[in-house]
Scaffold this active site. Structure first.
Site, PDB file in Angstrom:
ATOM      1  CB  CYS A 100      -0.982  -0.031   1.155  1.00  0.00           C
ATOM      2  SG  CYS A 100      -2.388   1.105   0.930  1.00  0.00           S
ATOM      3  CG  HIS A 203      -3.262  -3.561   3.484  1.00  0.00           C
ATOM      4  ND1 HIS A 203      -2.313  -3.164   4.408  1.00  0.00           N
ATOM      5  CD2 HIS A 203      -3.730  -2.429   2.902  1.00  0.00           C
ATOM      6  CE1 HIS A 203      -2.209  -1.844   4.394  1.00  0.00           C
ATOM      7  NE2 HIS A 203      -3.060  -1.366   3.490  1.00  0.00           N
ATOM      8  CD  GLU A 205      -1.300  -6.344   5.872  1.00  0.00           C
ATOM      9  OE1 GLU A 205      -1.738  -5.200   6.102  1.00  0.00           O
ATOM     10  OE2 GLU A 205      -0.769  -6.657   4.775  1.00  0.00           O
TER      11      GLU A 205
END
Length: 233
Positions: A100, A203, A205
């Site tokens: 990001c 993202h 994660e």
């Protein structure tokens, strides 16, 4: 010897999830959070990888758009920290994963230009709504590292950014785009002889378990870090 990943962030408590995500992929990983520019060179001296996580906006003055400052949430100390970290990592051939904001600051560091505010430029569907990630599709270049490591040429990803890439840095190329044409992933244009570098706007994660663009990205980054470790760096 333990793998050492340097993560550039000014408030480590906000980003504990990155450490958990990496440790879940490989037990023998150590994440060092660097919070001051003065500590970057020492931290990267024996590091095996550089993680550039999400966060606020790179200052628009860095890419010639100082007039757009009122549209952005900037942290000039973090900009300085990460610009130096990127320069050192590239010079020392340390693997880099940018997420990001990480994609954005690496784009700026390598000579690219950002769109300072996507909604204002007519691009909707990328910024968060009510603190919730948006979802949109990405199309992946089949002739890319990202396609090779994920096994995918199309996916639905999360999105939580209001800036985008306008001009691609000369040494990079776009390897994934959203349906409205915005770059969603960048890699080296000529990767031969260069260290691992992958920049993504989503993202990983925060993607659900089993998503093709979640653990595959972290694992590829960690494999590149392990290779550096095995070479004795």
């Amino acid at each position: 010897m333990m793998l050492r990943i340097v993560c550039t962030v000014l408030d480590p408590s906000l980003y504990s999830g990155y450490g958990d995500w990496l440790r879940s992929l490989r037990d023998a990983v150590g994440v060092t959070f660097v919070t001051r520019r003065e500590d970057v060179a020492e931290a990267l001296a024996d590091a095996h990888g550089l993680l550039l996580p999400g966060g606020g906006d790179p200052a628009p003055a860095l890419y010639g758009r100082a007039d757009a400052l009122p549209l952005c949430n900037v942290d000039q100390d973090r900009d300085a920290l990460e610009l130096e970290a990127i320069e050192i990592a590239i010079r020392k051939e340390i693997p880099i994963l940018g997420i990001c904001r990480g994609l954005q600051i690496a784009t700026v560091a390598l000579g690219g230009v950002l769109i300072p505010d996507l909604p204002g430029a007519g691009y909707d569907g990328h910024h968060r709504l009510d603190k919730t990630d948006r979802q949109h599709e990405v199309h992946i270049d089949p002739d890319s590292m990202l396609a090779t490591l994920s096994g995918e040429q199309f996916a639905i990803v999360n999105s939580a950014h209001h800036q985008g890439v306008e001009q691609i840095p000369p040494r990079l190329r776009v390897t994934a785009r959203s349906a409205d044409g915005l770059p969603e992933a960048l890699e080296w244009a000529q990767p031969d002889g260069k260290p691992f570098l992958l920049l993504v706007h989503w993202h990983p994660e925060r993607l659900p378990q089993g998503h093709a663009l979640k653990d595959s990205i972290g694992q590829a980054f960690l494999d590149a870090c392990k290779e550096r470790l095995l070479k004795g760096y």
